[in-house]
Design a protein around this motif. Structure first.
Motif, PDB file in Angstrom:
ATOM      1  N   ARG A 128      -8.510  -6.910 -11.432  1.00 56.65           N
ATOM      2  CA  ARG A 128      -8.614  -5.770 -12.335  1.00 56.65           C
ATOM      3  C   ARG A 128      -7.385  -4.903 -12.128  1.00 56.65           C
ATOM      4  O   ARG A 128      -6.949  -4.673 -10.991  1.00 56.65           O
ATOM      5  CB  ARG A 128      -9.876  -4.941 -12.053  1.00 56.65           C
ATOM      6  CG  ARG A 128     -11.128  -5.578 -12.566  1.00 56.65           C
ATOM      7  CD  ARG A 128     -11.167  -5.486 -14.078  1.00 56.65           C
ATOM      8  NE  ARG A 128     -12.419  -5.945 -14.615  1.00 56.65           N
ATOM      9  CZ  ARG A 128     -12.526  -6.703 -15.690  1.00 56.65           C
ATOM     10  NH1 ARG A 128     -11.453  -7.099 -16.336  1.00 56.65           N
ATOM     11  NH2 ARG A 128     -13.691  -7.061 -16.145  1.00 56.65           N
ATOM     12  N   VAL A 129      -6.826  -4.430 -13.232  1.00 58.31           N
ATOM     13  CA  VAL A 129      -5.645  -3.571 -13.187  1.00 58.31           C
ATOM     14  C   VAL A 129      -6.034  -2.208 -13.733  1.00 58.31           C
ATOM     15  O   VAL A 129      -6.630  -2.103 -14.808  1.00 58.31           O
ATOM     16  CB  VAL A 129      -4.481  -4.157 -14.028  1.00 58.31           C
ATOM     17  CG1 VAL A 129      -3.291  -3.212 -14.038  1.00 58.31           C
ATOM     18  CG2 VAL A 129      -4.081  -5.527 -13.495  1.00 58.31           C
ATOM     19  N   LYS A 130      -5.715  -1.172 -12.977  1.00 58.72           N
ATOM     20  CA  LYS A 130      -5.958   0.206 -13.416  1.00 58.72           C
ATOM     21  C   LYS A 130      -4.600   0.883 -13.518  1.00 58.72           C
ATOM     22  O   LYS A 130      -3.843   0.949 -12.544  1.00 58.72           O
ATOM     23  CB  LYS A 130      -6.858   0.937 -12.409  1.00 58.72           C
ATOM     24  CG  LYS A 130      -7.123   2.371 -12.741  1.00 58.72           C
ATOM     25  CD  LYS A 130      -8.073   2.510 -13.893  1.00 58.72           C
ATOM     26  CE  LYS A 130      -8.378   3.987 -14.123  1.00 58.72           C
ATOM     27  NZ  LYS A 130      -8.889   4.271 -15.416  1.00 58.72           N
ATOM     28  N   ASP A 131      -4.269   1.328 -14.738  1.00 59.43           N
ATOM     29  CA  ASP A 131      -2.978   1.972 -14.961  1.00 59.43           C
ATOM     30  C   ASP A 131      -3.077   3.463 -14.707  1.00 59.43           C
ATOM     31  O   ASP A 131      -3.997   4.135 -15.194  1.00 59.43           O
ATOM     32  CB  ASP A 131      -2.505   1.712 -16.397  1.00 59.43           C
ATOM     33  CG  ASP A 131      -2.179   0.245 -16.639  1.00 59.43           C
ATOM     34  OD1 ASP A 131      -1.579  -0.380 -15.739  1.00 59.43           O
ATOM     35  OD2 ASP A 131      -2.528  -0.275 -17.710  1.00 59.43           O
ATOM     36  N   TYR A 132      -2.148   3.973 -13.939  1.00 58.55           N
ATOM     37  CA  TYR A 132      -2.004   5.400 -13.675  1.00 58.55           C
ATOM     38  C   TYR A 132      -0.650   5.814 -14.231  1.00 58.55           C
ATOM     39  O   TYR A 132       0.132   4.972 -14.650  1.00 58.55           O
ATOM     40  CB  TYR A 132      -2.098   5.675 -12.167  1.00 58.55           C
ATOM     41  CG  TYR A 132      -3.446   5.306 -11.587  1.00 58.55           C
ATOM     42  CD1 TYR A 132      -4.524   6.189 -11.657  1.00 58.55           C
ATOM     43  CD2 TYR A 132      -3.659   4.061 -10.987  1.00 58.55           C
ATOM     44  CE1 TYR A 132      -5.767   5.850 -11.142  1.00 58.55           C
ATOM     45  CE2 TYR A 132      -4.893   3.721 -10.467  1.00 58.55           C
ATOM     46  CZ  TYR A 132      -5.944   4.613 -10.546  1.00 58.55           C
ATOM     47  OH  TYR A 132      -7.169   4.268 -10.040  1.00 58.55           O
ATOM     48  N   SER A 133      -0.356   7.085 -14.214  1.00 57.82           N
ATOM     49  CA  SER A 133       0.892   7.549 -14.830  1.00 57.82           C
ATOM     50  C   SER A 133       2.134   6.999 -14.134  1.00 57.82           C
ATOM     51  O   SER A 133       3.109   6.660 -14.783  1.00 57.82           O
ATOM     52  CB  SER A 133       0.941   9.081 -14.871  1.00 57.82           C
ATOM     53  OG  SER A 133       0.825   9.608 -13.568  1.00 57.82           O
ATOM     54  N   GLU A 134       2.122   6.861 -12.828  1.00 59.92           N
ATOM     55  CA  GLU A 134       3.297   6.436 -12.084  1.00 59.92           C
ATOM     56  C   GLU A 134       3.267   4.966 -11.645  1.00 59.92           C
ATOM     57  O   GLU A 134       4.287   4.411 -11.268  1.00 59.92           O
ATOM     58  CB  GLU A 134       3.485   7.317 -10.836  1.00 59.92           C
ATOM     59  CG  GLU A 134       3.702   8.790 -11.151  1.00 59.92           C
ATOM     60  CD  GLU A 134       4.988   9.033 -11.909  1.00 59.92           C
ATOM     61  OE1 GLU A 134       6.014   8.425 -11.567  1.00 59.92           O
ATOM     62  OE2 GLU A 134       4.960   9.846 -12.860  1.00 59.92           O
ATOM     63  N   PHE A 135       2.083   4.360 -11.626  1.00 57.33           N
ATOM     64  CA  PHE A 135       1.967   2.988 -11.140  1.00 57.33           C
ATOM     65  C   PHE A 135       0.697   2.345 -11.687  1.00 57.33           C
ATOM     66  O   PHE A 135      -0.144   3.012 -12.278  1.00 57.33           O
ATOM     67  CB  PHE A 135       1.957   2.953  -9.598  1.00 57.33           C
ATOM     68  CG  PHE A 135       0.740   3.595  -8.990  1.00 57.33           C
ATOM     69  CD1 PHE A 135      -0.371   2.835  -8.658  1.00 57.33           C
ATOM     70  CD2 PHE A 135       0.698   4.962  -8.747  1.00 57.33           C
ATOM     71  CE1 PHE A 135      -1.502   3.415  -8.109  1.00 57.33           C
ATOM     72  CE2 PHE A 135      -0.426   5.552  -8.200  1.00 57.33           C
ATOM     73  CZ  PHE A 135      -1.529   4.777  -7.876  1.00 57.33           C
ATOM     74  N   SER A 136       0.573   1.041 -11.452  1.00 50.82           N
ATOM     75  CA  SER A 136      -0.648   0.302 -11.771  1.00 50.82           C
ATOM     76  C   SER A 136      -1.226  -0.242 -10.474  1.00 50.82           C
ATOM     77  O   SER A 136      -0.493  -0.768  -9.635  1.00 50.82           O
ATOM     78  CB  SER A 136      -0.359  -0.863 -12.717  1.00 50.82           C
ATOM     79  OG  SER A 136       0.092  -0.398 -13.962  1.00 50.82           O
ATOM     80  N   ALA A 137      -2.539  -0.105 -10.307  1.00 48.94           N
ATOM     81  CA  ALA A 137      -3.230  -0.655  -9.141  1.00 48.94           C
ATOM     82  C   ALA A 137      -3.744  -2.043  -9.515  1.00 48.94           C
ATOM     83  O   ALA A 137      -4.388  -2.216 -10.556  1.00 48.94           O
ATOM     84  CB  ALA A 137      -4.380   0.249  -8.733  1.00 48.94           C
ATOM     85  N   VAL A 138      -3.432  -3.030  -8.696  1.00 51.89           N
ATOM     86  CA  VAL A 138      -3.818  -4.422  -8.936  1.00 51.89           C
ATOM     87  C   VAL A 138      -4.798  -4.810  -7.829  1.00 51.89           C
ATOM     88  O   VAL A 138      -4.404  -4.949  -6.669  1.00 51.89           O
ATOM     89  CB  VAL A 138      -2.578  -5.347  -8.930  1.00 51.89           C
ATOM     90  CG1 VAL A 138      -2.972  -6.786  -9.225  1.00 51.89           C
ATOM     91  CG2 VAL A 138      -1.529  -4.850  -9.915  1.00 51.89           C
ATOM     92  N   ASN A 139      -6.080  -4.942  -8.199  1.00 52.86           N
ATOM     93  CA  ASN A 139      -7.134  -5.162  -7.212  1.00 52.86           C
ATOM     94  C   ASN A 139      -7.967  -6.403  -7.505  1.00 52.86           C
ATOM     95  O   ASN A 139      -8.121  -6.798  -8.658  1.00 52.86           O
ATOM     96  CB  ASN A 139      -8.075  -3.944  -7.169  1.00 52.86           C
ATOM     97  CG  ASN A 139      -7.410  -2.746  -6.571  1.00 52.86           C
ATOM     98  OD1 ASN A 139      -7.019  -2.755  -5.423  1.00 52.86           O
ATOM     99  ND2 ASN A 139      -7.253  -1.698  -7.374  1.00 52.86           N
TER     100      ASN A 139
END
Length: 190
Positions: A128-139
Motif C-alpha cells: 500500500r502506498v500513502k502519498d504525503y506532501s513531501e514523500f510517499s510511504a511504501v508499506n
C-alpha cells in the motif's frame, strides 16, 4: 524503514515473502474489507473513460452500483476509491466458475478491449502506498486473508517486492526499482 528518492519504504517488502494463492483465498481481498480500491485522480478519469468497454465484463450488481454511484466515489476523508456492492465486493469484481473473485477491468484488459490493466493499488497489493506532501510511504499490508500467499511465497522464496515488480515499476519507475533491488541485495549479503 529506508528512503529511496521521495519514498520511505518499509523493510517488510524486502524481508517478507508473498505470492498470491488464488486457489486458496479465492480473491478475498476484492470482496472483504470496508473500502474500495484506492484511486488517484488520473485513475478515476481513466475508469470513467473505459467504463463502456469494461461494462460488458461486469456483473449486473456491479453495473447497478456504478451507474448509481459513479465509476469511482469520494470518501468522507476526501479520497477516491472504487464503489462497493453492499459495502463488501468491489463493483468491478467478477467470479470465475470456481467462485474465485477476479477483476472485470483486468479481464477487459486481458481480452484486448482496453490498454489499462487495473488500478495500481490493486496491482501493487499487498503493498500500500500513502502519498504525503513531501514523500510517499511504501508499506506491506499484512492481512490474515493472505496467510496462504505468505506461505506460498516462503515456499517459493519470493519476497513481496519481487512478486509486485511490474506494479512497482509502473508506480515508481525502473530506476527506483533497481535501487530497491540494490538495497535488498545489500541487506541480504550482510
Amino acid at each position: 524503514m529506508f528512503q529511496l528518492g521521495k519514498t520511505i519504504v518499509s523493510e517488510d517488502i524486502i524481508e517478507k515473502d508473498f505470492v498470491c494463492n488464488l486457489s486458496a483465498c479465492k480473491g478475498a481481498c476484492c470482496v472483504d474489507g470496508d473500502a474500495g480500491a484506492p484511486l488517484d485522480k488520473e485513475e478515476a478519469k481513466i475508469l470513467k473513460e473505459i467504463y463502456p468497454k469494461v461494462k460488458p465484463f461486469l456483473r449486473k450488481e456491479g453495473v447497478a452500483i456504478i451507474e448509481s454511484k459513479g465509476t469511482s466515489i469520494t470518501t468522507v476523508f476526501d479520497e477516491l476509491e472504487t464503489p462497493l456492492i453492499n459495502g463488501a465486493d468491489c463493483a468491478y469484481v467478477i467470479f470465475d466458475d470456481k467462485k474465485t473473485a477476479l477483476c472485470g477491468i483486468e479481464e477487459a484488459y486481458n481480452q484486448g478491449e482496453i490498454n489499462w490493466k487495473k488500478p495500481v493499488s490493486c496491482h501493487l497489493y499487498p503493498i500500500r502506498v500513502k502519498d504525503y506532501s513531501e514523500f510517499s510511504a511504501v508499506n506491506y499490508d499484512k492481512w490474515e486473508i493472505c496467510d496462504d500467499a505468505c506461505t506460498l511465497g516462503t515456499e517459493l522464496q519470493v519476497p513481496v517486492y519481487r512478486f509486485v515488480k511490474e506494479a512497482l515499476i509502473r508506480k515508481f519507475g525502473e530506476d527506483w526499482y533497481m535501487e530497491l533491488e540494490s538495497v535488498a541485495k545489500e541487506k541480504f549479503n550482510k
